[in-house]
Structure formats: C-alpha cells, structure tokens
Write a protein that holds these residues in place. Structure first.
Motif, PDB file in Angstrom:
ATOM      1  N   GLY A  74       0.791  -1.224   0.000  1.00 31.39           N
ATOM      2  CA  GLY A  74       0.000   0.000   0.000  1.00 31.39           C
ATOM      3  C   GLY A  74       0.821   1.270   0.000  1.00 31.39           C
ATOM      4  O   GLY A  74       0.399   2.289   0.553  1.00 31.39           O
ATOM      5  N   VAL A  75       2.005   1.245  -0.612  1.00 31.08           N
ATOM      6  CA  VAL A  75       2.886   2.412  -0.633  1.00 31.08           C
ATOM      7  C   VAL A  75       2.511   3.296  -1.817  1.00 31.08           C
ATOM      8  O   VAL A  75       2.483   2.851  -2.960  1.00 31.08           O
ATOM      9  CB  VAL A  75       4.366   1.973  -0.724  1.00 31.08           C
ATOM     10  CG1 VAL A  75       5.267   3.196  -0.819  1.00 31.08           C
ATOM     11  CG2 VAL A  75       4.740   1.130   0.477  1.00 31.08           C
ATOM     12  N   ARG A  76       2.242   4.583  -1.536  1.00 30.05           N
ATOM     13  CA  ARG A  76       1.856   5.524  -2.588  1.00 30.05           C
ATOM     14  C   ARG A  76       2.713   6.782  -2.581  1.00 30.05           C
ATOM     15  O   ARG A  76       2.486   7.692  -3.372  1.00 30.05           O
ATOM     16  CB  ARG A  76       0.385   5.895  -2.431  1.00 30.05           C
ATOM     17  CG  ARG A  76      -0.550   4.692  -2.479  1.00 30.05           C
ATOM     18  CD  ARG A  76      -1.991   5.116  -2.467  1.00 30.05           C
ATOM     19  NE  ARG A  76      -2.320   5.903  -3.642  1.00 30.05           N
ATOM     20  CZ  ARG A  76      -3.525   6.417  -3.892  1.00 30.05           C
ATOM     21  NH1 ARG A  76      -4.500   6.248  -3.019  1.00 30.05           N
ATOM     22  NH2 ARG A  76      -3.745   7.105  -4.990  1.00 30.05           N
ATOM     23  N   ALA A  77       3.675   6.864  -1.686  1.00 28.29           N
ATOM     24  CA  ALA A  77       4.555   8.029  -1.622  1.00 28.29           C
ATOM     25  C   ALA A  77       5.871   7.584  -0.996  1.00 28.29           C
ATOM     26  O   ALA A  77       5.964   6.526  -0.360  1.00 28.29           O
ATOM     27  CB  ALA A  77       3.923   9.154  -0.802  1.00 28.29           C
ATOM     28  N   PHE A  78       6.894   8.413  -1.178  1.00 27.98           N
ATOM     29  CA  PHE A  78       8.212   8.125  -0.622  1.00 27.98           C
ATOM     30  C   PHE A  78       8.696   9.339   0.170  1.00 27.98           C
ATOM     31  O   PHE A  78       8.525  10.480  -0.280  1.00 27.98           O
ATOM     32  CB  PHE A  78       9.214   7.808  -1.743  1.00 27.98           C
ATOM     33  CG  PHE A  78       8.882   6.592  -2.539  1.00 27.98           C
ATOM     34  CD1 PHE A  78       9.011   5.327  -1.989  1.00 27.98           C
ATOM     35  CD2 PHE A  78       8.422   6.719  -3.836  1.00 27.98           C
ATOM     36  CE1 PHE A  78       8.701   4.203  -2.732  1.00 27.98           C
ATOM     37  CE2 PHE A  78       8.101   5.604  -4.584  1.00 27.98           C
ATOM     38  CZ  PHE A  78       8.240   4.344  -4.026  1.00 27.98           C
ATOM     39  N   PRO A  79       9.262   9.139   1.359  1.00 27.44           N
ATOM     40  CA  PRO A  79       9.390   7.843   2.023  1.00 27.44           C
ATOM     41  C   PRO A  79       8.106   7.474   2.771  1.00 27.44           C
ATOM     42  O   PRO A  79       7.355   8.364   3.191  1.00 27.44           O
ATOM     43  CB  PRO A  79      10.537   8.060   2.992  1.00 27.44           C
ATOM     44  CG  PRO A  79      10.454   9.524   3.329  1.00 27.44           C
ATOM     45  CD  PRO A  79       9.949  10.211   2.097  1.00 27.44           C
ATOM     46  N   THR A  80       7.842   6.189   2.973  1.00 24.74           N
ATOM     47  CA  THR A  80       6.703   5.685   3.749  1.00 24.74           C
ATOM     48  C   THR A  80       7.237   4.715   4.791  1.00 24.74           C
ATOM     49  O   THR A  80       8.010   3.801   4.460  1.00 24.74           O
ATOM     50  CB  THR A  80       5.686   4.979   2.850  1.00 24.74           C
ATOM     51  OG1 THR A  80       5.132   5.925   1.933  1.00 24.74           O
ATOM     52  CG2 THR A  80       4.554   4.392   3.687  1.00 24.74           C
ATOM     53  N   TYR A  81       6.837   4.912   6.044  1.00 21.34           N
ATOM     54  CA  TYR A  81       7.297   4.083   7.161  1.00 21.34           C
ATOM     55  C   TYR A  81       6.117   3.244   7.642  1.00 21.34           C
ATOM     56  O   TYR A  81       5.055   3.787   8.001  1.00 21.34           O
ATOM     57  CB  TYR A  81       7.829   4.953   8.301  1.00 21.34           C
ATOM     58  CG  TYR A  81       8.942   5.877   7.874  1.00 21.34           C
ATOM     59  CD1 TYR A  81      10.264   5.497   7.979  1.00 21.34           C
ATOM     60  CD2 TYR A  81       8.662   7.140   7.332  1.00 21.34           C
ATOM     61  CE1 TYR A  81      11.294   6.346   7.582  1.00 21.34           C
ATOM     62  CE2 TYR A  81       9.680   7.983   6.921  1.00 21.34           C
ATOM     63  CZ  TYR A  81      10.993   7.593   7.054  1.00 21.34           C
ATOM     64  OH  TYR A  81      11.997   8.424   6.652  1.00 21.34           O
ATOM     65  N   VAL A  82       6.280   1.912   7.671  1.00 20.53           N
ATOM     66  CA  VAL A  82       5.212   0.986   8.058  1.00 20.53           C
ATOM     67  C   VAL A  82       5.700   0.182   9.252  1.00 20.53           C
ATOM     68  O   VAL A  82       6.819  -0.361   9.238  1.00 20.53           O
ATOM     69  CB  VAL A  82       4.833   0.045   6.903  1.00 20.53           C
ATOM     70  CG1 VAL A  82       3.667  -0.848   7.325  1.00 20.53           C
ATOM     71  CG2 VAL A  82       4.444   0.846   5.667  1.00 20.53           C
ATOM     72  N   LEU A  83       4.865   0.095  10.308  1.00 24.11           N
ATOM     73  CA  LEU A  83       5.202  -0.634  11.528  1.00 24.11           C
ATOM     74  C   LEU A  83       4.453  -1.963  11.550  1.00 24.11           C
ATOM     75  O   LEU A  83       3.213  -1.984  11.456  1.00 24.11           O
ATOM     76  CB  LEU A  83       4.848   0.210  12.762  1.00 24.11           C
ATOM     77  CG  LEU A  83       5.131  -0.426  14.123  1.00 24.11           C
ATOM     78  CD1 LEU A  83       6.622  -0.717  14.291  1.00 24.11           C
ATOM     79  CD2 LEU A  83       4.644   0.476  15.262  1.00 24.11           C
ATOM     80  N   PHE A  84       5.199  -3.069  11.647  1.00 25.75           N
ATOM     81  CA  PHE A  84       4.632  -4.416  11.695  1.00 25.75           C
ATOM     82  C   PHE A  84       4.907  -5.017  13.070  1.00 25.75           C
ATOM     83  O   PHE A  84       5.999  -4.831  13.637  1.00 25.75           O
ATOM     84  CB  PHE A  84       5.256  -5.326  10.625  1.00 25.75           C
ATOM     85  CG  PHE A  84       5.028  -4.862   9.218  1.00 25.75           C
ATOM     86  CD1 PHE A  84       3.856  -5.178   8.538  1.00 25.75           C
ATOM     87  CD2 PHE A  84       5.990  -4.103   8.565  1.00 25.75           C
ATOM     88  CE1 PHE A  84       3.668  -4.753   7.236  1.00 25.75           C
ATOM     89  CE2 PHE A  84       5.801  -3.676   7.265  1.00 25.75           C
ATOM     90  CZ  PHE A  84       4.625  -4.008   6.600  1.00 25.75           C
TER      91      PHE A  84
END
Length: 566
Positions: A74-84
């Motif tokens: 679901g990345v649509r921009a940079f940078p994108t930070y995702v927490l899992f």
C-alpha cells in the motif's frame, strides 16, 4: 549495523517474519526527502537498538528492488514508514513523509516493550496481592493506631481474661484492612492504566480509496476497453501516475494474479500531522510544485534533478486568462524551437553538401590515378611481352644455327632420337654464348670426350641460366619450379625415400623438365643418377650425395625462380 538494507522482496518478507516487531522504510534513490532523512532514520534505529525497554528492528528497502511487489504494502509516496508487529501478522500503521514525531508516536502507541520475567504485581506470603511501598507504610500506621485504641479502651480487670481474644481481634483487623486497601490500590492502578491507554490510543479512520478516482478514466476502462469495475479501479490505484495508460500497463502485468478480482480493502485516512497534509511535491533546486508523483517523475527524468520534498502548499489551478497566456507562451517557444531547428537543418544540409562535393572530388582523383596506374601497367606488360618475344626469336635463331652446324659436321644428321612422342630432341648440351656463330670448321673438330661434356657441380649456375632463358609462355619458370620441388623435398625431408626417386616417364617430367636444356644435367650434377635396373626409367639419388650442395642448389633455384617471376 542497526539499519538493515533489504535488497529483494524475499529479503523484506523474511526480515519481517523473523523479527517480532519491525519498522520498514520504503524509499527511492531519486527521492530528495528520502536521502535527507536517512541519517535521522539511522540515528533512530541506533537509539532503539540501545533501548532495553523496546524490542524493534529497523529496515529500509528501495522501490527499484521491490518492483511490483511494492503495491502489496500500500505504498503511494516516498518515504513511507510501516510498523509491523507479531512477525508481520499485524500492521499497526504507516507514516507517509519524513515525520519522525509521528513515527515515535506510532511506536509508543504499539507498546513494543520487552517481556520481563519479574514483571507483574505478584502475591504476598499470605496469598494477597502485594501492595506498593507507600500502601504498605499506610497499612502499618493504620495497624499501629488500631492497637493503641484497643489498649486504651480495655480495663485492667478485663485484661487477663481477654488477652487471647485481643490478639485474635488484632489479627483479623490487620488482615481485613490489608486486603481491602490492596484491592482499592489495584482498582486505582487499573483505572489509571485504562485512562492512559484511552489517551494514547488513536482512532484510525478507514476510507474507500476508490472515491478519489477519476470517473472518466473508469468509464473509459470499463466501457471502451471492456475491463471490469474492480480491475479498472485497481489499475488506476496501483498503476503509474493514476492514468489510463498506467492502469492498462498494470492490468497487463497482473491480469493472471489470483487476487485480481478480490474487493479493494479500505485504507487509513491520511491524518494531518504537525507539518500539515501533503498536497504537492516541490523541487528544491527550482522551487517548482507538482500535483502528482507522475508529473514529478516526468520532470525528474527530463531535467535530471533529484532534490525533491513533500509540500503542504496546494497547486493552484490556472485561470482561463492564465491558461491562455501559458498557451501563447508555449506557442512562442514552439515557434522559436522550430526556427532554431530549421536553421540547424539548413546548416547541416550545407555541411553535408560540402562533404559530398569534397568526397566526389577525392573519388575523381582516385579514379584518375587508378586509371593512370592501369595504363602504365598495361604498357609495361606489352613492352615486356615484346621483349620476351624478341628474346625467344633470338634463342630460336641460335638453336637453328646450332642445328645447321651439327648437320654440317655430321653429314646432314642430328644427334637426336625419334621417341614415342614424335620428334623430340634430347636438348642441346653446347655452351654457346650469345652472338657466337658456329661454323663448319668449329664443329668439324674432334668430338669432346664424355668427361668434358658430362654434368658437373661447377656448372649448376650455367644450367639454371639456360633454363631461365626460356621466356615464351613462362615455360622456363615452370621448369625452375619443378626442379625446386625435387631438390627441396630431398633437403627438407631427407628421411623419406620417396623423394629420392624421380620418375622420368610421367607427364610432369616429360612436359616441364625433359624439353629444356640444362634441366636434366642439373639433377645429375646434384647427385641423381639413372637407375641401373633393367627397364627402369628413374633417376635415383646417390647414397653419398652432398647435402650441402643440394641445399645450396635449392637456394639458387629459389632466387632464380623469384627473379623469373618478377
């Protein structure tokens, strides 16, 4: 290294599954904010790696290494930070843009604390919940007050009879007070924890991502091109630039996916942080704003600029007057470019015409020179042919004169034999120089002995010169080549016996050696001799033949052949 760089989709998936909690940064090499924020990300990763209370691993992956797999996150921009969390089973949230305050808030919200085996309230030896230090102190003071009150209210007469009951009552009061106070303290602690969790918990609002899609593009994909509604929406969402071309390209690459027709899940609504909502992208080099990532990538590819950042300033649409002015300006630029191109093409045409003319002149000169060389070569050949013919006529005249003198000396007979091939003289073995005329008186002298006219090694040069004098039709050259082959085979391969024998009845010997004066004598002079076997027509090399003489003769024949062919 606290920040792990992941090189492929499999490495990213393995990194998430092998660690309980991971924060992944989806970045791009051409993104300016990504480059500037990477040192801050490394510092954050280092700080959390030294924090014993938080269990969290940091990773970074670039879009060119992920390819199409980036859409699954679901990345649509940079940078994108995702927490899992829970090894990738739970996606806590994501932050778009280099906003490290929101990232820290997201980590705090997830409560990623390390488990401690001594953590918890525990139990006292009496089975009750252990109270805090302040609560225990209050309970001790309260118990001391109860004991004092009981002591002052008891009479002296009653004291001996009620000592045991007093002690029991004190114990009951103590245990009852302790249990009640600890229960109240536990309730207060739970209430405070719930309030804190309510305060830190942030409600995530989910929205339908298809609501912002262009209706005309959807109608074009579903009506004119025949795609289903789900596929058209996915193509516009995940395709490059949110355009029809990008959607078609994405659908062609993913038409065989198993989940291509699955419903589109809702996505988190972008929350406006301290920096404001991202409404555009800005080029730090020129200050130009872009409304979409597609226009930014097009501009970056055209200009080569790489320093871009997200911006909260919205791109203001142009008015009709501004549009007309911009169209006019673009037309003027196109006209100017067209004029420059036409002038450049004219200059190129002139240069090409000059080059063509220069090349034509050079080709004419070259052609004229080649024709001149051809004429000179032909004239030389004609002259050489005439000279050869003249020499051949002189040789024939000398041969006729010799025959005439021999007939006069032998009463009209020649010392030749009539062979199976007709009249074929053995060859004249007289050493007659040019211009010498044999007369009847000179030929009527005594016949020379066999020792004086026999082949000799000292006359090898004379034999070669006689063979070289045959110029008509190149016969002398053919004879020299054959003699060279006979001698060279013996010199180069002395162990092979087949080269030590020359058959005089084959066609090569009869046509190229036998008719020429001096050819046979040269072979006899270097060591060949007739075979004494009855009926044999071979020339055999002597066993004691001089190899140095053979090698010297080979060199002389090579030089004579080269001079003849020159």
């Amino acid at each position: 290294m606290t920040l792990h760089e992941l090189e492929s989709p499999d490495a990213l998936k393995s990194f998430i599954e092998q660690n309980a909690n991971t924060l992944i940064c989806f970045s791009a090499t051409w993104c300016g904010p990504c480059k500037r924020s990477k040192p801050d990300l490394e510092a954050m990763a280092s700080s959390y790696s030294n924090n014993d209370d938080v269990l969290l691993k940091f990773g970074i992956v670039y879009e060119h290494n992920l390819g199409n797999a980036i859409h699954s996150y679901g990345v649509r921009a940079f940078p994108t930070y995702v927490l899992f969390t829970e090894s990738g089973k739970v996606t806590v949230g994501k932050v778009e843009g280099a906003n490290f305050d929101k990232i820290r808030a997201l980590i705090s919200q997830a409560s990623l604390k390390k488990k401690n085996q001594f953590e918890g309230t525990g139990n006292s030896l009496g089975g009750e919940v252990a109270a805090s230090h302040e609560d225990a102190k209050a309970l001790r003071l309260k118990r001391f007050a109860v004991n004092n009150n009981a002591t002052t209210t008891t009479t002296p007469q009653e004291a001996p009879n009620n000592d045991n009951n007093k002690v029991d009552d004190d114990k009951d009061v103590e245990m009852e007070d302790v249990s009640k106070d600890t229960e109240e303290a536990e309730k207060v602690k739970n209430t405070e924890t719930e309030m804190k969790s309510d305060e830190t918990e942030e409600k995530v609002e989910l929205v339908d991502p298809t609501e912002t899609l262009d209706k005309e593009s959807i109608e074009q994909l579903t009506g004119a091109m025949g795609f289903s509604l789900i596929r058209a929406q996915k193509g516009l969402l995940y395709g490059q630039g949110n355009s029809v071309e990008g959607a078609v390209e994405w659908l062609m690459n993913h038409q065989d996916d198993a989940d291509i027709d699955d419903p589109i899940p809702k996505q988190e609504k972008k929350a406006s942080g301290s920096g404001g909502e991202v409404k555009s992208y800005k080029c730090n080099t020129t200050g130009k704003l872009f409304s979409s990532m597609a226009s930014l990538e097009l501009y970056a590819n055209r200009t080569g600029y790489t320093d871009f950042e997200e911006c909260t300033e919205a791109v203001v649409p142009l008015t009709e007057e501004e549009k007309a002015e911009k169209v006019k300006h673009l037309k003027e630029l196109l006209k100017k470019k067209r004029q420059e191109r036409e002038e450049s093409e004219k200059k190129d045409d002139i240069n090409r015409e000059k080059s063509r003319r220069l090349m034509g002149k050079e080709m004419a000169k070259t052609r004229e020179q080649m024709e001149m060389d051809t004429r000179k070569r032909n004239a030389y050949l004609r002259k050489k042919e005439k000279e050869d013919a003249k020499k051949e006529r002189e040789r024939i005249r000398r041969e006729l004169a010799k025959d005439k003198a021999e007939r006069m000396a032998n009463k009209g007979k020649l010392s030749s034999r009539l062979g199976v091939d007709g009249y074929n003289p053995d060859g004249i073995q007289y050493d007659v120089s040019d211009g010498t005329e044999l007369t009847s008186s000179s030929t009527s002298t005594t016949k020379p002995s066999s020792s004086s006219v026999g082949p000799s090694a000292h006359k090898i040069d004379d034999y070669i010169q006689k063979v070289s004098s045959y110029r008509a039709g190149g016969d002398g050259g053919k004879c020299l080549k054959t003699l060279l082959a006979y001698v060279r085979n013996v010199v180069d391969k002395p162990q092979e016996d087949k080269f030590k024998t020359i058959k005089t009845d084959n066609k090569v010997y009869k046509a190229k050696v036998k008719p020429f004066v001096g050819a046979k004598n040269l072979l006899l002079a270097v060591g060949f001799q007739p075979n004494n076997t009855t009926g044999s027509t071979e020339l055999v090399l002597k066993e004691d033949a001089d190899m140095k003489l053979l090698e010297t003769t080979k060199n002389k024949l090579e030089k004579a052949y080269n001079d003849y062919m020159a």
